[in-house]
Write a protein that holds these residues in place. Structure first.
Motif, PDB file in Angstrom:
ATOM      1  N   GLU A 321      -6.495  -9.190   1.020  1.00 43.86           N
ATOM      2  CA  GLU A 321      -6.803  -9.922  -0.218  1.00 43.86           C
ATOM      3  C   GLU A 321      -7.930 -10.922   0.010  1.00 43.86           C
ATOM      4  O   GLU A 321      -8.837 -11.075  -0.827  1.00 43.86           O
ATOM      5  CB  GLU A 321      -5.552 -10.640  -0.740  1.00 43.86           C
ATOM      6  CG  GLU A 321      -4.452  -9.735  -1.264  1.00 43.86           C
ATOM      7  CD  GLU A 321      -3.673  -9.038  -0.150  1.00 43.86           C
ATOM      8  OE1 GLU A 321      -3.791  -9.453   1.029  1.00 43.86           O
ATOM      9  OE2 GLU A 321      -2.958  -8.066  -0.474  1.00 43.86           O
ATOM     10  N   ASN A 324     -11.349  -9.111   0.378  1.00 38.06           N
ATOM     11  CA  ASN A 324     -11.882  -8.705  -0.919  1.00 38.06           C
ATOM     12  C   ASN A 324     -12.412  -9.894  -1.708  1.00 38.06           C
ATOM     13  O   ASN A 324     -13.471  -9.816  -2.341  1.00 38.06           O
ATOM     14  CB  ASN A 324     -10.809  -7.976  -1.733  1.00 38.06           C
ATOM     15  CG  ASN A 324     -10.439  -6.630  -1.134  1.00 38.06           C
ATOM     16  OD1 ASN A 324     -11.266  -6.012  -0.454  1.00 38.06           O
ATOM     17  ND2 ASN A 324      -9.215  -6.177  -1.364  1.00 38.06           N
ATOM     18  N   ASN A 328     -16.529 -10.312  -2.416  1.00 36.31           N
ATOM     19  CA  ASN A 328     -17.005 -10.184  -3.795  1.00 36.31           C
ATOM     20  C   ASN A 328     -17.625 -11.459  -4.344  1.00 36.31           C
ATOM     21  O   ASN A 328     -18.059 -11.483  -5.501  1.00 36.31           O
ATOM     22  CB  ASN A 328     -15.850  -9.749  -4.706  1.00 36.31           C
ATOM     23  CG  ASN A 328     -15.377  -8.337  -4.390  1.00 36.31           C
ATOM     24  OD1 ASN A 328     -16.172  -7.481  -4.017  1.00 36.31           O
ATOM     25  ND2 ASN A 328     -14.074  -8.092  -4.535  1.00 36.31           N
TER      26      ASN A 328
END
Length: 351
Positions: A321, A324, A328
């Motif tokens: 998590e 990511n 991003n």
């Protein structure tokens, strides 16, 4: 007086209206049923009025019209012509493209906000010039602007002679050196039309290859060090990976200069890149870069990638998590850390 003479006089009156900054004359002579810069005549004239006001605020009482022709050659050839209206006091200029017939003016638009027709969209594959406000007054003289424009076109045309041919470093390094001063002269400008953009894009991409070429010797040295490491010596391999991580990040970016590689992402093609390629097709062009000049860089990337991914997965201190989330958000302070083996080994106290 013949009908032709009346029409010719009308075109002359339009040009004269700009020179005299006479909005009333333009209101009478411009056609009500035409659009100018993709806008109604009324809206177009409102922008021209603001441009005239700026000229007058700078002490100009009239504008001198200088006609020019600008030829563009990329995948197709086309020609623009128009007028540079130069203030008689400030010497600032409003550069307008005129679409003219023999007897009339069909369209007028700001050169810096050039309308892109279907043809031009093909010519400038990445050009998405939006219509800018016509009241924007350029800070350089019309002559300087046109000279720079012609130089950019000449530079682009020169390198395009090698389209669909594989070129080695001698050719594009020579081109980069030849147009170094021109590129530098554009660094502090805001020109964003096709000709300028095309040149600066080509220069930037080719110059990126030059920067990667500079790593060839370092890559060769790294390869020699790697080949001395025993397969089961994880400690030495980790040190080698960390020592060369910065060079890897720099060299890896060359993949994104390959148009075929980039299109794989754009088109969601789930295929491996051919490792036996002889060339890269320079991004957004038909120029082919000979990969023989990057022999050591490419071999280094091949040696580096798999073990780096393997040990990064083994020693990462981030959850899936977190990876990511950080990946991003390029503004996140830990964005760089996601793929930094050095960071995670330091966090674990192994460096």
């Amino acid at each position: 007086m013949t009908k032709t003479n009346i029409s010719l006089s009308k075109k002359n009156f339009i040009i004269d209206g700009f020179q005299k900054m006479n909005l009333s004359m333009l209101e009478v002579t411009l056609d009500d049923d035409k659009t100018y810069q993709n806008e109604s005549k009324i809206d177009f004239l409102k922008k021209i009025e603001k441009a005239f006001d700026k000229f007058k605020q700078n002490g100009n009482t009239e504008l001198k019209a200088h006609k020019f022709v600008c030829e563009v050659s990329y995948e197709f050839s086309t020609t623009f012509q128009g007028y540079s209206f130069v203030g008689n006091n400030s010497k600032k200029t409003l550069i307008l493209i005129f679409e003219e017939t023999e007897t009339n003016v069909e369209n007028i638009y700001d050169c810096n906000g050039m309308e892109i027709s279907d043809l031009l969209s093909t010519i400038y594959q990445t050009a998405d010039c939006s219509i800018t406000n016509a009241e924007k007054i350029n800070e350089i003289s019309a002559i300087d602007y046109l000279v720079l424009s012609q130089k950019c076109m000449a530079a682009v045309t020169e390198i395009q002679h090698f389209e669909n041919k594989i070129i080695n470093k001698t050719i594009y390094l020579s081109w980069l050196d030849k147009y170094h001063v021109l590129n530098k002269s554009l660094q502090n400008t805001t020109f964003d039309c096709g000709g300028f953009r095309r040149f600066t894009s080509l220069y930037e991409n080719l110059n990126h290859f030059r920067k990667i070429l500079e790593e060839n010797i370092n890559a060769k040295n790294a390869i020699e060090e790697y080949e001395k490491i025993l397969p089961d010596d994880e400690n030495k391999l980790l040190k080698w990976l960390v020592a060369n991580e910065e060079m890897y990040n720099k060299c890896y970016s060359m993949y994104y200069l390959d148009d075929d590689f980039t299109n794989c992402f754009d088109e969601d093609i789930d295929e491996d890149i051919d490792e036996d390629l002889e060339f890269y097709r320079l991004y957004d062009s038909k120029i082919k870069i000979d990969l023989i000049d990057f022999k050591f860089v490419l071999q280094f990337l091949e040696y580096f990638e798999f073990p780096h991914q393997e040990y990064l997965a083994k020693y990462t201190t981030f959850t899936i998590e977190q990876q990511n989330e950080y990946h991003n958000d390029s503004s996140h302070p830990l964005w760089d850390a996601v793929y930094s083996l050095k960071y995670h080994l330091q966090q674990r106290g192994l460096l």
